[in-house]
Design a protein around this motif. Sequence first.
Motif, short mmCIF file in Angstrom:
data_model
loop_
_atom_site.label_atom_id
_atom_site.label_comp_id
_atom_site.label_asym_id
_atom_site.label_seq_id
_atom_site.Cartn_x
_atom_site.Cartn_y
_atom_site.Cartn_z
N ALA A 1 0.79 -1.24 0.00
CA ALA A 1 0.00 0.00 0.00
C ALA A 1 0.83 1.29 0.00
CB ALA A 1 -1.01 0.01 1.17
N ASP A 2 2.08 1.23 -0.42
CA ASP A 2 2.88 2.46 -0.43
C ASP A 2 2.40 3.47 -1.47
OD1 ASP A 2 4.46 1.95 1.73
OD2 ASP A 2 6.19 1.23 0.59
N SER B 1 -0.71 5.07 -0.11
CA SER B 1 -0.36 5.93 1.01
C SER B 1 0.27 7.25 0.54
CB SER B 1 0.57 5.12 1.91
OG SER B 1 1.24 5.92 2.77
N GLU C 1 -4.26 -4.58 -4.45
CA GLU C 1 -3.30 -4.77 -3.35
C GLU C 1 -2.98 -6.24 -3.22
OE1 GLU C 1 -1.30 -2.96 -1.19
OE2 GLU C 1 -0.75 -5.00 -0.61
N THR D 1 -0.61 -7.31 4.74
CA THR D 1 -0.31 -6.04 5.42
C THR D 1 -0.95 -4.86 4.70
OG1 THR D 1 1.76 -6.94 6.21
CG2 THR D 1 1.62 -4.55 6.12
N GLY D 2 -0.87 -4.86 3.37
CA GLY D 2 -1.44 -3.77 2.60
C GLY D 2 -2.95 -3.73 2.76
N ARG E 1 -3.91 -2.17 6.00
CA ARG E 1 -3.76 -0.70 5.96
C ARG E 1 -4.94 -0.07 5.20
NH1 ARG E 1 2.09 0.86 3.58
NH2 ARG E 1 2.00 2.79 4.77
N LEU E 2 -5.31 -0.70 4.08
CA LEU E 2 -6.35 -0.12 3.22
C LEU E 2 -7.73 -0.22 3.85
CD1 LEU E 2 -4.82 -1.50 -0.04
CD2 LEU E 2 -5.12 0.92 0.49
N ALA F 1 -8.25 -0.14 6.98
CA ALA F 1 -8.24 0.90 8.03
C ALA F 1 -8.58 2.26 7.41
CB ALA F 1 -6.88 0.94 8.72
N MET F 2 -8.03 2.52 6.22
CA MET F 2 -8.33 3.79 5.53
C MET F 2 -9.81 3.86 5.16
SD MET F 2 -5.10 4.26 2.93
CE MET F 2 -5.55 5.89 2.31
N ASN G 1 2.84 -7.39 12.53
CA ASN G 1 2.76 -6.44 13.65
C ASN G 1 4.15 -5.93 14.04
OD1 ASN G 1 1.58 -4.88 15.63
ND2 ASN G 1 0.20 -6.52 16.28
#
Length: 422
Positions: free
Chosen positions: A131-132, A135, A153, A157-158, A161-162, A164-165, A276
């Motif tokens: 997800a860089d 981001s 994605e 991990t990505g 993150r996504l 969460a967005m 984590n």
Amino acid sequence: MTRGKGFDVKELRLARAGRDRIEWAKKEMPVLRSIGERFAKKKPLKGLRISACLHVTTETAALMQVLAAGGAKVTLCASNPLSTQDDAAAALVKNDGISVYAIKGENRKTYYGHILQALSVKPHVTMDDGADLVSVIHTKRREVLKGVVGGTEETTTGVIRLRAMAKKGVLRYPIVAVNEAKTKHFFDNRYGTGQSTLDGILRATNRLLAGSCFVVAGYGWCGRGLAMRARGMGARVLVTEVDPLPALEAIMDGFEVASMSEAAAKGDIFCTLTGNIHVLRGEHFRKMKDGAIVCNAGHFNVEIDIPALAKLARSVRTVRPFVEEYRMRNGRAIHLLAEGRLINLSSAEGHPSTVMDMSFANQALGVEFLIKKKETLDNVVYPIPDAIDREIARLKLAGIGAKIDTLTPEQKKYLASWEMGT
Ligand code: ADE
């Protein structure tokens, strides 16, 4: 370093070697090959600008060729500073005319500079592994947002993150979560990570696994793959977890489960695959045996608290490529592999092409899905549609040459009924 218009790679002279290795990888990628053939005929991605931030490997090169065959203009940058295969990067630039910004061992500034280069083309679609791109677009390049139709994605991990967005309402375009396809995580995360992580550890250390105590932190799909393969090589595997369900599964799969503070004193080799932060930290380093080896196969280099390790050490030296010895004040040595970055892509070549075939087939078909459905999608994270997942499994079986059965009319009727009992 060879820099030119539309690229920044280590050495264009490596292109020949890169081409041969890409051809080698593609031999085991029948699904991607068949998608490539269709894309070349139908050009479903015509006129599309795709910016991809992926590990730059021979398998990724095969994906870039397929996207380009479909009519897309592709720009590629690295999703990790240590994972780039410089020969594959050179081959893409020289033989395929694809823009690549990636150099193995690039520093943080160059890494983010390359991401900005990939975004400077104003992509319609972003393709991420971690997800860089998403981001950076949402924080530093918001002007690019208006042209973006969607993104894909690759990794757990990505996707975290996504999601969460999306939950916070800040995600500005739809994402297809390739990682959630069964044809991705059942195979890539489990068998790919299982094998490539061991490969990375062995190439870096040349240690014997038989008889060693191997600590696997995290029993998700990746952790299971690694635990299974380490056991296969004769290691005594200890699993650590925070979630009671996978911990129980690990026990029933025949592994010992322990807290990290118990495991710390027992392990010879530790590998984190949790997604984590600071899974291995000061309190654990203090308990480790002299000569312990610690490494990470999770996406970011945050799982091992390296600053805490450095603080406990009186000296640090490189003893082999990818192996740093931290000599602790208590006299013991702890060996950190590949600066805590993904060991399978740093000291080895990542997952074999057989599994990347399915992961990257999901990427290619994920992009096609995004552009077909763009009018109907919201700014949230979508799983890969089941029909695509099944089609990829079907194509993979055909590529392997394995036949499966079909339901008889009687069986179909039986499955649709509820009246029939014993
Ligand atoms: N992630 C893990 N293995 C990989 C590979 N071989 N190519 C691209 N991404 C990967």
